[in-house]
Design a protein around this motif. Structure first.
Motif, PDB file in Angstrom:
ATOM      1  N   GLU A  94       0.806  -1.224  -0.044  1.00 52.11           N
ATOM      2  CA  GLU A  94      -0.042  -0.011   0.122  1.00 52.11           C
ATOM      3  C   GLU A  94       0.969   1.092  -0.092  1.00 52.11           C
ATOM      4  O   GLU A  94       1.901   1.420   0.726  1.00 52.11           O
ATOM      5  N   THR A  95       0.501   2.060  -0.886  1.00 54.90           N
ATOM      6  CA  THR A  95       1.232   3.351  -0.819  1.00 54.90           C
ATOM      7  C   THR A  95       0.604   4.712  -1.125  1.00 54.90           C
ATOM      8  O   THR A  95      -0.617   4.679  -1.762  1.00 54.90           O
ATOM      9  N   GLN A  96       0.928   5.788  -0.686  1.00 55.60           N
ATOM     10  CA  GLN A  96       0.221   7.119  -0.911  1.00 55.60           C
ATOM     11  C   GLN A  96       1.025   7.775  -2.042  1.00 55.60           C
ATOM     12  O   GLN A  96       0.678   9.126  -2.193  1.00 55.60           O
ATOM     13  N   ASP A  97       1.863   7.114  -2.456  1.00 53.20           N
ATOM     14  CA  ASP A  97       2.892   7.899  -3.768  1.00 53.20           C
ATOM     15  C   ASP A  97       1.673   8.107  -4.874  1.00 53.20           C
ATOM     16  O   ASP A  97       0.933   7.660  -5.074  1.00 53.20           O
ATOM     17  N   THR A  98       2.524   8.916  -5.718  1.00 53.12           N
ATOM     18  CA  THR A  98       1.854   9.314  -7.167  1.00 53.12           C
ATOM     19  C   THR A  98       2.840   8.912  -7.978  1.00 53.12           C
ATOM     20  O   THR A  98       3.951   8.695  -7.779  1.00 53.12           O
TER      21      THR A  98
END
Length: 204
Positions: free
Chosen positions: A100-104
């Motif tokens: 899971e990641t909040q990156d773009t």
């Protein structure tokens, strides 16, 4: 037939991608918010729609393809998938297949672009399979069982190998492998198709 093995492997690799990797990437992209789990299911729906649309188009163009060769259809399949992989690259974070990641990525993750990519994955998959099965059925008419056994063997290898690396490689590297294999697959198909046409012309 050995020159077709990149295509056989690619079918297995892209199958792993749209069945497993892509859906996982959607679910792990936290910036999709509360709809991210719904997108996993919707992705399968849009892949199916793409398969149906491409199948109908291939059916309508069957006589034209028989008359003009399978090369244009394979070029279309290659372009569709490469365009799709580029959109996936700019839309989803690099680490999305792994955790899971909040990156773009290059753009903020967009659910409409994501579903369009699912549609393109289905379209390309249908065209690749349609043309390959048609080619094997016609060119290896007297050795159909052997031809499809070889196809299933290499496809399974591609599926297995991609299943292993999909748990370790970031998204850009997985997409790069798919693009390289797809290009080799198209080259192999063109070579076999031209060889088949040359044999028919020499017989006639």
């Amino acid at each position: 037939m050995w020159i077709l093995w990149p295509l056989f492997m690619y079918i297995g690799m892209e199958l792993t991608f749209w069945v497993s990797v892509y859906g996982t990437s959607l679910g792990y992209t936290l910036r999709f918010g509360t709809v991210r789990q719904a997108l996993v299911g919707l992705s399968g729906v849009f892949v199916g729609i793409g398969e149906i649309v491409a199948g109908i188009v291939m059916g309508l163009l069957g006589k034209w393809t028989h008359r003009n060769g399978r090369d244009p259809a394979v070029v279309c399949a290659l372009i569709i998938h490469i365009a799709c992989f580029y959109l996936v690259l700019i839309n989803l974070p690099a680490e999305s297949p792994l955790s899971e990641t909040q990156d773009t990525s290059l753009i903020n993750p967009n659910q409409y672009v994501a579903m369009f990519c699912s549609f393109l994955l289905g379209c390309g998959d249908a065209v690749w399979n349609n043309q390959l099965i048609s080619f094997l059925g016609v060119s290896y008419r007297s050795q159909t069982v052997t031809a499809f056994a070889v196809y299933q063997f290499w496809m399974s290898i591609g599926n297995t190998v991609s299943s292993f690396y999909s748990t370790a490689l970031a998204l850009p590297f997985q997409l790069l492998l798919l693009v390289l294999t797809a290009t080799a697959a198209a080259w192999g198909f063109f070579t076999e198709e031209w060889k088949s046409h040359s044999t028919k012309n020499s017989i006639q």
